[in-house]
Motif scaffolding. Structure first.
Motif, short mmCIF file in Angstrom:
data_model
loop_
_atom_site.label_atom_id
_atom_site.label_comp_id
_atom_site.label_asym_id
_atom_site.label_seq_id
_atom_site.Cartn_x
_atom_site.Cartn_y
_atom_site.Cartn_z
N LEU A 281 0.82 -1.22 0.00
CA LEU A 281 0.00 0.00 0.00
C LEU A 281 0.85 1.26 0.00
CD1 LEU A 281 -2.83 -1.01 2.50
CD2 LEU A 281 -2.84 -1.10 0.01
N ARG A 282 2.11 1.15 -0.40
CA ARG A 282 2.97 2.34 -0.35
C ARG A 282 2.49 3.45 -1.28
NH1 ARG A 282 8.51 -0.23 -1.84
NH2 ARG A 282 7.36 -2.14 -1.32
N ASP A 283 1.78 3.09 -2.33
CA ASP A 283 1.30 4.10 -3.29
C ASP A 283 -0.14 4.52 -3.03
OD1 ASP A 283 3.72 4.21 -4.69
OD2 ASP A 283 3.17 2.48 -5.93
N ALA A 284 -0.74 4.04 -1.97
CA ALA A 284 -2.12 4.41 -1.66
C ALA A 284 -2.20 5.89 -1.31
CB ALA A 284 -2.64 3.58 -0.49
N PRO A 285 -3.24 6.60 -1.75
CA PRO A 285 -3.39 8.00 -1.39
C PRO A 285 -3.41 8.18 0.13
CG PRO A 285 -4.94 7.41 -3.13
CD PRO A 285 -4.32 6.13 -2.65
N GLY A 286 -2.58 9.08 0.62
CA GLY A 286 -2.52 9.32 2.06
C GLY A 286 -1.44 8.53 2.77
N ALA A 287 -0.80 7.57 2.07
CA ALA A 287 0.24 6.76 2.71
C ALA A 287 1.40 7.62 3.19
CB ALA A 287 0.74 5.68 1.76
N GLY A 288 1.66 8.72 2.49
CA GLY A 288 2.77 9.59 2.86
C GLY A 288 2.44 10.62 3.91
N ALA A 289 1.23 10.61 4.43
CA ALA A 289 0.84 11.59 5.45
C ALA A 289 1.62 11.39 6.73
CB ALA A 289 -0.66 11.48 5.72
N ALA A 290 1.98 12.50 7.38
CA ALA A 290 2.65 12.48 8.68
C ALA A 290 3.90 11.61 8.67
CB ALA A 290 1.68 12.02 9.78
N GLY A 291 4.72 11.78 7.64
CA GLY A 291 5.96 11.04 7.57
C GLY A 291 5.79 9.55 7.40
N GLY A 292 4.64 9.15 6.86
CA GLY A 292 4.37 7.73 6.64
C GLY A 292 3.49 7.08 7.67
N VAL A 293 3.03 7.84 8.65
CA VAL A 293 2.07 7.29 9.61
C VAL A 293 0.80 6.85 8.88
CG1 VAL A 293 0.53 7.88 11.54
CG2 VAL A 293 2.96 8.48 11.64
N GLY A 294 0.45 7.59 7.82
CA GLY A 294 -0.70 7.20 7.02
C GLY A 294 -0.53 5.81 6.44
N PHE A 295 0.69 5.48 6.01
CA PHE A 295 0.97 4.15 5.47
C PHE A 295 0.78 3.08 6.54
CE2 PHE A 295 4.25 0.80 5.20
CZ PHE A 295 3.80 0.15 4.05
N ALA A 296 1.37 3.29 7.71
CA ALA A 296 1.23 2.30 8.78
C ALA A 296 -0.23 2.12 9.16
CB ALA A 296 2.05 2.73 10.00
N ALA A 297 -0.98 3.22 9.19
CA ALA A 297 -2.39 3.13 9.55
C ALA A 297 -3.17 2.30 8.54
CB ALA A 297 -2.99 4.53 9.67
N LEU A 298 -2.89 2.52 7.25
CA LEU A 298 -3.60 1.78 6.21
C LEU A 298 -3.17 0.32 6.14
CD1 LEU A 298 -3.45 4.38 3.29
CD2 LEU A 298 -5.54 3.51 4.35
N ALA A 299 -1.85 0.09 6.15
CA ALA A 299 -1.33 -1.24 5.88
C ALA A 299 -1.35 -2.16 7.09
CB ALA A 299 0.10 -1.13 5.36
N LEU A 300 -1.26 -1.58 8.30
CA LEU A 300 -1.11 -2.41 9.50
C LEU A 300 -2.20 -2.23 10.54
CD1 LEU A 300 2.74 -1.92 9.87
CD2 LEU A 300 1.56 -4.00 9.13
N LEU A 301 -2.84 -1.06 10.57
CA LEU A 301 -3.90 -0.84 11.55
C LEU A 301 -5.28 -1.01 10.93
CD1 LEU A 301 -2.57 2.34 13.43
CD2 LEU A 301 -1.87 -0.06 13.65
N ASP A 302 -5.33 -1.24 9.62
CA ASP A 302 -6.60 -1.39 8.90
C ASP A 302 -7.49 -0.17 9.15
OD1 ASP A 302 -8.26 -2.70 7.14
OD2 ASP A 302 -9.35 -3.77 8.70
N ALA A 303 -6.86 1.01 9.11
CA ALA A 303 -7.57 2.25 9.44
C ALA A 303 -8.35 2.79 8.26
CB ALA A 303 -6.57 3.30 9.92
N ASP A 304 -9.32 3.59 8.57
CA ASP A 304 -10.09 4.33 7.58
C ASP A 304 -9.58 5.76 7.58
OD1 ASP A 304 -12.04 5.24 5.83
OD2 ASP A 304 -13.57 5.45 7.38
#
Length: 463
Positions: A281-304
């Motif tokens: 999910l590295r290319d998902a929109p928002g993955a780069g938010a907050a230094g990549g916290v968006g990526f961790a939230a999407l890929a590992l926390l199953d966040a919305d």
């Protein structure tokens, strides 16, 4: 014959960054409006777009602050908090709206950018992760928590304001989430604006599992039955020329060489997560938010991921507060191109446009432009860059009532033209620099100027 009720004005402005909090902006505008219309009912609603100020908005909406000592961006403990609303709490907005938070005193200690880890994670007497105070004294599954990344892992927490682009960590944000979950919260709303780190959210994840490796079973166990919702207003990918390091690294003090190193570290982190989870999910929109916290939230926390202002307006019950309003006053420090893309002003204007307009009465209808130049108002409607057909409002000059509630904006400086304001749903913009061209004075003494702006708005829109 009984007197007619005065106008109802809703003031919902974001902070003027570095000068006034959201609550202070509302207080100054309130004072100005009441000088001209003492019969007005002014409702102040602190808001934020998901960055700093989100906790204050939650407290104003009836959430309770739960103090926690957590790891700051450079590894030192900081006194922070999350906001909690119990499942049985009244969802209505309280009459007493919160003010700015005391951020405590950040210190300084190193941390690893790849692991986001720092030594000595034990609970503090104040109730750090897993402590009694962090648990809020009781367990209440179904409670909602609000966590503000900026207040624990943000730029404002850097000791002495010194950038730490290669070592700053999001670990403390994970500690706050863990504390909220341990206290029984089953929904966590995470505002991720204002981050100091570019660790891909690795620190946050390691804090949740209390390990220094990617432990998916432990992470899944920790998050079982927990919903994570992230306030996110950017669509950058994690890596590459538009990624977290390339776009936001320089703002956090990274040199071109450090940007390249950070992007390479983020790539390694994304590769690891993809191998372990089976999805990339590295290319998902928002993955780069907050230094990549968006990526961790999407890929590992199953966040919305949702727009920050949208989430905050839900928290404060904004739609309910609009009932019966004649005018909405919003704003932020600068109105510019970013205002048009998911920031507080645009979100508030959109909500006001959906609300039913109040039936006109002679007591307080947003009216046509008053007498520019009187009582400290600058000379002309053009100065305030009003939208075409503005200064007025429903029914003015014989025109039919427009849908929704009229919105005007206050700001320190306005860089938008009339068409842009209109596109954002704003009738007119009132800048401090319209009253005082000296920007430094506007920064040093914003409240008195903002009170005069409140008078100006009342004369033009609450006739």
């Amino acid at each position: 014959m009984p007197s007619l009720p005065g106008p109802r004005v809703v003031v919902a402005s974001d902070k003027f960054k570095g000068t006034l909090t959201s609550a202070e902006v509302a207080a100054a505008v309130d004072a100005g409006v009441r000088r001209v219309r003492p019969d007005a009912t002014v409702v102040a609603i602190p808001v934020a777009d998901g960055g700093d100020g989100t906790l204050a908005a939650a407290v104003a909406a009836g959430f309770q602050l739960v103090p926690v000592t957590a790891t700051g961006p450079t590894g030192e403990p900081v006194h922070t908090a999350y906001a909690r609303r119990r499942a049985s709490a009244d969802r209505g907005a309280p009459p007493d709206r919160g003010g700015p938070l005391d951020r405590g005193a950040p210190l300084d200690r190193g941390a690893s950018p790849d692991r986001g880890a720092s030594p000595d994670r034990g609970a503090s007497p104040e109730g750090g992760v897993g402590g009694d105070a962090a648990r809020g004294g009781s367990s209440g599954r179904g409670d909602v928590a609000v966590v503000e990344l900026a207040d624990v892992s943000g730029l404002v927490r850097l000791p002495g304001g010194r950038p730490a682009p290669m070592s700053a960590t999001s670990y403390g944000t994970g500690e706050l989430i863990a504390a909220a979950i341990d206290a029984g919260c089953s929904k966590v709303i995470l505002g991720i604006g204002g981050s100091a780190s570019t660790d891909g959210g690795a620190g946050l994840v390691h804090a949740l599992t209390r390990t220094e490796s990617l432990d998916l079973p432990a992470l899944r166990q920790r998050l079982r039955g927990v919903e994570i919702v992230v306030a996110c207003d950017v669509d950058n990918p994690l890596t590459g020329p538009k990624g977290a390091a390339a776009v936001y690294g320089p703002q956090k003090g990274a040199t071109p060489e450090q940007v390249a190193d950070l992007d390479a570290a983020l790539t390694r982190w994304a590769d690891l997560v993809a191998r372990e989870t089976g999805r990339d999910l590295r290319d998902a929109p928002g993955a780069g938010a907050a230094g990549g916290v968006g990526f961790a939230a999407l890929a590992l926390l199953d966040a919305d991921l949702r727009p920050g202002i949208e989430l905050v307006l839900e928290l404060v019950g904004f739609d309910e507060q609009l009932a019966g309003a004649d005018l909405v006053i919003t704003g932020e420090g600068a109105l510019d191109e970013q205002t048009l893309h998911g920031k507080a002003v645009a979100g508030i204007a959109a909500a006001a446009a959906r609300a039913p307009a109040r039936a006109p009465s002679s007591a307080g209808v947003p009216g046509s432009a008053g007498a520019p130049g009187s009582a400290g108002a600058p000379g002309s409607a053009e100065t305030r860059r009003s939208a075409p057909g503005s200064g007025g409002a429903p029914g003015a000059s014989g025109s039919p009532a427009a849908p929704g509630i009229p919105v005007v904006a206050v700001c320190g400086v306005n860089r938008l033209d009339r068409e842009q304001l209109r596109a954002a749903g704003v009738v007119a913009a009132y800048a401090l620099t319209d009253l005082e061209p000296d920007v430094q004075r506007c920064i040093a003494e914003p409240a008195p100027l903002l009170e005069r702006v409140g008078e100006w708005i009342a004369r033009e829109h609450l006739r």
